[in-house]
Design a protein around this motif. Structure first.
Motif, PDB file in Angstrom:
ATOM      1  N   ALA A   1     101.686  10.689 -20.564  1.00  0.00           N
ATOM      2  CA  ALA A   1     102.171  11.563 -19.496  1.00  0.00           C
ATOM      3  C   ALA A   1     102.633  10.764 -18.283  1.00  0.00           C
ATOM      4  CB  ALA A   1     101.086  12.553 -19.088  1.00  0.00           C
ATOM      5  N   LEU A   2     101.916   9.680 -17.977  1.00  0.00           N
ATOM      6  CA  LEU A   2     102.241   8.875 -16.795  1.00  0.00           C
ATOM      7  C   LEU A   2     103.251   7.777 -17.094  1.00  0.00           C
ATOM      8  CD1 LEU A   2      98.675   8.424 -15.220  1.00  0.00           C
ATOM      9  CD2 LEU A   2     100.330  10.259 -14.852  1.00  0.00           C
ATOM     10  N   GLY A   3     103.500   7.525 -18.365  1.00  0.00           N
ATOM     11  CA  GLY A   3     104.413   6.445 -18.716  1.00  0.00           C
ATOM     12  C   GLY A   3     103.789   5.076 -18.566  1.00  0.00           C
ATOM     13  N   ILE A   4     102.467   4.976 -18.789  1.00  0.00           N
ATOM     14  CA  ILE A   4     101.738   3.712 -18.669  1.00  0.00           C
ATOM     15  C   ILE A   4     101.506   3.145 -20.065  1.00  0.00           C
ATOM     16  CG2 ILE A   4      99.596   2.620 -17.893  1.00  0.00           C
ATOM     17  CD1 ILE A   4      99.306   4.826 -15.838  1.00  0.00           C
ATOM     18  N   ASP A   5     101.719   1.852 -20.213  1.00  0.00           N
ATOM     19  CA  ASP A   5     101.497   1.219 -21.521  1.00  0.00           C
ATOM     20  C   ASP A   5     100.006   1.115 -21.833  1.00  0.00           C
ATOM     21  OD1 ASP A   5     104.201   0.916 -21.984  1.00  0.00           O
ATOM     22  OD2 ASP A   5     104.279  -1.047 -21.014  1.00  0.00           O
ATOM     23  N   THR A   6      99.240   0.512 -20.937  1.00  0.00           N
ATOM     24  CA  THR A   6      97.791   0.356 -21.133  1.00  0.00           C
ATOM     25  C   THR A   6      97.088   0.431 -19.790  1.00  0.00           C
ATOM     26  OG1 THR A   6      97.983  -2.072 -20.986  1.00  0.00           O
ATOM     27  CG2 THR A   6      98.011  -1.083 -23.199  1.00  0.00           C
ATOM     28  N   LEU A   7      95.796   0.792 -19.842  1.00  0.00           N
ATOM     29  CA  LEU A   7      94.935   0.792 -18.666  1.00  0.00           C
ATOM     30  C   LEU A   7      93.853  -0.274 -18.853  1.00  0.00           C
ATOM     31  CD1 LEU A   7      94.613   4.648 -18.114  1.00  0.00           C
ATOM     32  CD2 LEU A   7      95.701   3.024 -16.551  1.00  0.00           C
ATOM     33  N   PRO A   8      93.241  -0.739 -17.766  1.00  0.00           N
ATOM     34  CA  PRO A   8      92.228  -1.799 -17.876  1.00  0.00           C
ATOM     35  C   PRO A   8      91.050  -1.395 -18.762  1.00  0.00           C
ATOM     36  CG  PRO A   8      92.920  -1.513 -15.590  1.00  0.00           C
ATOM     37  CD  PRO A   8      93.524  -0.375 -16.361  1.00  0.00           C
ATOM     38  N   ASP A   9      90.531  -2.352 -19.545  1.00  0.00           N
ATOM     39  CA  ASP A   9      89.343  -2.151 -20.385  1.00  0.00           C
ATOM     40  C   ASP A   9      89.474  -0.911 -21.262  1.00  0.00           C
ATOM     41  OD1 ASP A   9      88.159  -4.391 -19.167  1.00  0.00           O
ATOM     42  OD2 ASP A   9      87.431  -3.151 -17.510  1.00  0.00           O
ATOM     43  N   GLU A  10      90.642  -0.747 -21.875  1.00  0.00           N
ATOM     44  CA  GLU A  10      90.940   0.491 -22.595  1.00  0.00           C
ATOM     45  C   GLU A  10      89.997   0.750 -23.762  1.00  0.00           C
ATOM     46  OE1 GLU A  10      94.781   1.423 -24.949  1.00  0.00           O
ATOM     47  OE2 GLU A  10      95.184   2.020 -22.884  1.00  0.00           O
ATOM     48  N   ASP A  11      89.426  -0.298 -24.327  1.00  0.00           N
ATOM     49  CA  ASP A  11      88.521  -0.128 -25.464  1.00  0.00           C
ATOM     50  C   ASP A  11      87.149   0.405 -25.066  1.00  0.00           C
ATOM     51  OD1 ASP A  11      90.488  -1.096 -27.121  1.00  0.00           O
ATOM     52  OD2 ASP A  11      89.769  -3.182 -27.038  1.00  0.00           O
ATOM     53  N   SER A  12      86.901   0.538 -23.765  1.00  0.00           N
ATOM     54  CA  SER A  12      85.565   0.932 -23.293  1.00  0.00           C
ATOM     55  C   SER A  12      85.421   2.435 -23.064  1.00  0.00           C
ATOM     56  CB  SER A  12      85.236   0.185 -21.988  1.00  0.00           C
ATOM     57  OG  SER A  12      85.308  -1.215 -22.171  1.00  0.00           O
ATOM     58  N   TYR A  13      86.483   3.204 -23.239  1.00  0.00           N
ATOM     59  CA  TYR A  13      86.413   4.646 -22.969  1.00  0.00           C
ATOM     60  C   TYR A  13      87.468   5.367 -23.785  1.00  0.00           C
ATOM     61  CZ  TYR A  13      89.960   2.801 -19.820  1.00  0.00           C
ATOM     62  OH  TYR A  13      91.032   2.109 -19.304  1.00  0.00           O
ATOM     63  N   GLU A  14      87.311   6.684 -23.880  1.00  0.00           N
ATOM     64  CA  GLU A  14      88.245   7.494 -24.663  1.00  0.00           C
ATOM     65  C   GLU A  14      88.918   8.582 -23.834  1.00  0.00           C
ATOM     66  OE1 GLU A  14      86.132   9.102 -27.947  1.00  0.00           O
ATOM     67  OE2 GLU A  14      85.923   7.172 -29.001  1.00  0.00           O
ATOM     68  N   THR A  15      88.326   8.933 -22.690  1.00  0.00           N
ATOM     69  CA  THR A  15      88.856  10.015 -21.860  1.00  0.00           C
ATOM     70  C   THR A  15      89.132   9.516 -20.450  1.00  0.00           C
ATOM     71  OG1 THR A  15      86.672  10.744 -21.110  1.00  0.00           O
ATOM     72  CG2 THR A  15      87.485  11.670 -23.191  1.00  0.00           C
ATOM     73  N   LEU A  16      89.806  10.362 -19.674  1.00  0.00           N
ATOM     74  CA  LEU A  16      90.075  10.026 -18.280  1.00  0.00           C
ATOM     75  C   LEU A  16      88.775   9.893 -17.495  1.00  0.00           C
ATOM     76  CD1 LEU A  16      92.022   9.564 -15.951  1.00  0.00           C
ATOM     77  CD2 LEU A  16      92.227  12.059 -15.699  1.00  0.00           C
ATOM     78  N   ALA A  17      87.792  10.754 -17.781  1.00  0.00           N
ATOM     79  CA  ALA A  17      86.495  10.654 -17.119  1.00  0.00           C
ATOM     80  C   ALA A  17      85.827   9.313 -17.436  1.00  0.00           C
ATOM     81  CB  ALA A  17      85.590  11.814 -17.541  1.00  0.00           C
ATOM     82  N   GLY A  18      85.895   8.888 -18.691  1.00  0.00           N
ATOM     83  CA  GLY A  18      85.334   7.604 -19.074  1.00  0.00           C
ATOM     84  C   GLY A  18      86.017   6.452 -18.361  1.00  0.00           C
ATOM     85  N   PHE A  19      87.332   6.551 -18.187  1.00  0.00           N
ATOM     86  CA  PHE A  19      88.076   5.521 -17.454  1.00  0.00           C
ATOM     87  C   PHE A  19      87.566   5.392 -16.017  1.00  0.00           C
ATOM     88  CE2 PHE A  19      91.579   5.399 -14.294  1.00  0.00           C
ATOM     89  CZ  PHE A  19      91.883   4.044 -14.357  1.00  0.00           C
ATOM     90  N   LEU A  20      87.354   6.534 -15.353  1.00  0.00           N
ATOM     91  CA  LEU A  20      86.878   6.494 -13.968  1.00  0.00           C
ATOM     92  C   LEU A  20      85.458   5.937 -13.883  1.00  0.00           C
ATOM     93  CD1 LEU A  20      88.312   9.946 -12.804  1.00  0.00           C
ATOM     94  CD2 LEU A  20      89.125   7.681 -12.138  1.00  0.00           C
ATOM     95  N   MET A  21      84.615   6.282 -14.841  1.00  0.00           N
ATOM     96  CA  MET A  21      83.249   5.747 -14.846  1.00  0.00           C
ATOM     97  C   MET A  21      83.247   4.228 -15.010  1.00  0.00           C
ATOM     98  SD  MET A  21      81.176   8.554 -17.136  1.00  0.00           S
ATOM     99  CE  MET A  21      81.113  10.282 -16.669  1.00  0.00           C
ATOM    100  N   VAL A  22      84.112   3.730 -15.909  1.00  0.00           N
ATOM    101  CA  VAL A  22      84.182   2.283 -16.123  1.00  0.00           C
ATOM    102  C   VAL A  22      84.710   1.578 -14.880  1.00  0.00           C
ATOM    103  CG1 VAL A  22      85.363   0.482 -17.456  1.00  0.00           C
ATOM    104  CG2 VAL A  22      84.374   2.458 -18.626  1.00  0.00           C
ATOM    105  N   MET A  23      85.727   2.167 -14.241  1.00  0.00           N
ATOM    106  CA  MET A  23      86.311   1.541 -13.055  1.00  0.00           C
ATOM    107  C   MET A  23      85.356   1.558 -11.870  1.00  0.00           C
ATOM    108  SD  MET A  23      89.354   0.396 -13.816  1.00  0.00           S
ATOM    109  CE  MET A  23      88.558  -0.095 -15.341  1.00  0.00           C
ATOM    110  N   LEU A  24      84.613   2.669 -11.696  1.00  0.00           N
ATOM    111  CA  LEU A  24      83.706   2.793 -10.543  1.00  0.00           C
ATOM    112  C   LEU A  24      82.330   2.216 -10.824  1.00  0.00           C
ATOM    113  CD1 LEU A  24      84.644   6.448  -9.493  1.00  0.00           C
ATOM    114  CD2 LEU A  24      85.228   4.352  -8.247  1.00  0.00           C
ATOM    115  N   ARG A  25      82.000   2.033 -12.109  1.00  0.00           N
ATOM    116  CA  ARG A  25      80.683   1.531 -12.525  1.00  0.00           C
ATOM    117  C   ARG A  25      79.551   2.469 -12.124  1.00  0.00           C
ATOM    118  NH1 ARG A  25      82.453  -1.382 -16.233  1.00  0.00           N
ATOM    119  NH2 ARG A  25      80.337  -2.225 -16.470  1.00  0.00           N
TER     120      ARG A  25
END
Length: 432
Positions: free
Chosen positions: A369-393
C-alpha cells in the motif's frame, strides 16, 4: 546502359532486398501463441512457420545470402550507372579529379541511402507491425529460395552450427513463456487500453499467490466466531443469528484446541426444521484442515484441492490459532477491487500522503500500500502492530510515533494493549 534501365534494375534489387528483410523480421518477431491460433483456425502456412521457427538455420542463411548478394549487385550497378549522370549534373566543376571523386561519392551515398531506407528500415518497420501476417505470406516464397540455394545454404549452415557448438551458444530460440513475459504483456495491454487496470491487477495477483502468506487473507483470531463442543442449542442459535458466517470452528474448552468445524448451511437446515443442534453429532462435525501461518496462498489453494475443503484454521509456531482462511478469502485477494467487500477495509487511504491502517494488517499488505520494498527487521514480525513493537521495544501507547525513511507511523488508538489504528504519513510527497 541507360539511366532508365539502371533505375529499373536498382528498384528491382531494392524490392528483392526488401523481401528478404521483411521475411527475416517477420519470422523472428512472430509469436508462437498467435501462430498456433492461426493454425488452429485452419491456416496451414502458420503451421509451416511454426516448424521453421523450431529449426530456423536454413531460413536465415538463405535470407543473409540473398541480402548480401543483392547489396553487392546494387553497389556494382548503382556506382557504374549513376556516376556518369551525377558527373553531368555537376558540369560546373572544372577540376576533373574532384569531379570524378565527388560523383562517385555522391553515387555511393545515394545507393546506400536508398537501400537503408527502402530495403531495410521501411520493410522491417512494416514487418514488425504485423509479424504473423507477413510471416505466413512470405513463408512459401522463402521456402522456394531455400530450395534454390540449397547447396550454398547447407554449406554456410554447417559452418554456423559448428561455430555455435564450439562457442557453447544455443542454436534454437527459447520459446518458453515465463510469468514475467505474461506480466509484461498485461502491462502493455493496460497501457494500450485493451486491458482494464483492474483486470491487469487480477493477473498480477495470481502470480503473487506464491509470495503472499496466508496472514494477508485470513480472518484474525479476534474476529473468529466459534463454538464450544458442549454449547447448547440455544447458544448455537443465538450465535449464528448474531454472527452469520459460512463456517464455524468447533473447539474443546478454548480456541487453541480446535477439534473440527461445522457448516452454516447444516445448522440452518436443522434450525428451519426445528431439530435440536448437537455439535457432537458426526453428521455436523467435520474434520478441520490446519495450516501454518508461514505458508503462501498458493500452498493453501493446493491443500484445499488435495483435501477437497474450502476452510482452514491457521496456527503459528506455538500451535496457537491466529486466524481462519477460506477459499473465498483467497479469491478475494486475487480479484482485488473487482469484488465488493462488506467488511471494513484494513487500509484506508485518506489522501495522497496519509493512510489509516488497522494494527493487525499483515506487513506485506502495508508495504504494498505504501510502495515500500522492505521495513527494518522484517523477519521479526508479521503485522503492523508487531513492527511498531519491534521498533519501540515495548508495548506501544497512543501518540507513539516511529519514523522509517519517508514515512511516519503514529499510533492513534490502543485497546487493552491491542493497537487498533495507526496513522501513516508520507513526509515528502511521492514524485509521479
Amino acid at each position: 546502359m541507360s539511366f532508365t534501365q539502371s533505375l529499373v534494375i536498382l528498384l528491382a534489387l531494392i524490392a528483392a532486398s526488401s523481401f528478404f528483410s521483411m521475411a527475416e523480421i517477420a519470422l523472428a518477431a512472430s509469436r508462437r501463441v498467435r501462430l498456433r491460433q492461426m493454425a488452429d483456425d485452419g491456416d496451414p502456412r502458420a503451421d509451416t512457420v511454426l516448424h521453421v521457427q523450431e529449426q530456423p538455420g536454413y531460413y536465415f542463411t538463405a535470407v543473409q545470402i540473398g541480402q548480401n548478394a543483392v547489396a553487392i549487385l546494387g553497389g556494382i550497378v548503382g556506382e557504374g550507372s549513376l556516376t556518369p549522370y551525377i558527373a553531368d549534373a555537376l558540369y560546373w566543376i572544372d577540376n576533373p579529379v574532384v569531379l570524378r571523386h565527388l560523383s562517385a561519392a555522391l553515387s555511393f551515398i545515394a545507393i546506400i541511402s536508398a537501400f537503408i531506407l527502402l530495403s531495410d528500415l521501411l520493410p522491417k518497420r512494416i514487418g514488425m507491425s504485423q509479424p504473423e501476417k507477413f510471416a505466413v505470406r512470405l513463408i512459401r516464397p522463402m521456402q522456394a529460395c531455400v530450395a534454390l540455394l540449397k547447396p550454398i545454404v547447407w554449406f554456410y549452415s554447417r559452418i554456423t552450427d559448428l561455430v555455435l557448438r564450439v562457442s557453447g551458444m544455443p542454436a534454437q530460440r527459447d520459446d518458453r513463456v515465463t510469468p514475467d513475459d505474461i506480466l509484461s504483456l498485461a502491462e502493455a495491454g493496460a497501457q494500450s487500453g485493451l486491458l482494464a487496470r483492474n483486470e491487469q491487477r487480477v493477473i498480477e495477483n495470481v502470480f503473487e499467490l506464491d509470495s503472499i502468506t496466508v496472514a494477508s487473507a485470513m480472518s484474525t483470531r479476534d474476529r473468529i466466531a466459534w463454538f464450544n463442543i458442549d454449547d447448547s442449542d440455544t447458544i448455537i442459535r443465538a450465535r449464528i443469528t448474531e454472527q452469520p458466517y459460512s463456517t464455524y470452528p468447533v473447539v474443546q474448552d478454548d480456541l487453541d484446541h480446535v477439534i473440527g468445524y461445522v457448516d452454516a448451511k447444516d445448522l440452518f437446515q436443522r434450525a428451519l426444521k426445528n431439530e435440536p443442534i448437537n455439535l457432537r453429532d458426526p453428521a455436523l462435525l467435520h474434520k478441520v484442515l490446519v495450516v501454518p501461518a508461514q505458508v503462501t496462498l498458493a500452498e493453501v489453494l493446493d491443500q484445499f484441492r488435495q483435501v477437497h475443503e474450502d476452510f482452514a484454521v491457521v496456527v503459528n509456531e506455538y500451535s496457537m490459532v491466529v486466524g481462519v482462511v477460506t477459499l473465498n478469502d483467497v479469491m478475494s485477494t486475487v480479484m482485488g477491487d473487482l469484488v465488493a467487500m462488506d467488511e471494513e477495509e484494513m487500509i484506508v487511504r485518506r489522501d495522497d500522503n496519509s493512510w489509516l491502517i488497522d494494527g493487525i494488517t499483515p506487513i506485506g499488505d502495508v508495504e504494498r500500500a505504501l510502495g515500500i520494498d522492505t521495513l527494518p527487521d522484517e523477519d521479526s514480525y508479521e503485522t503492523l502492530a508487531g513492527f511498531l513493537m519491534v521498533m519501540l521495544r515495548r508495548i506501544p501507547k497512543r501518540t507513539d510515533t516511529v519514523t522509517v525513511g519517508n514515512f511516519t507511523f503514529e499510533v492513534m488508538d490502543v485497546d487493552s494493549y491491542r493497537i487498533d489504528q495507526v496513522m501513516v504519513t508520507r513526509k515528502t510527497p511521492a514524485v509521479e
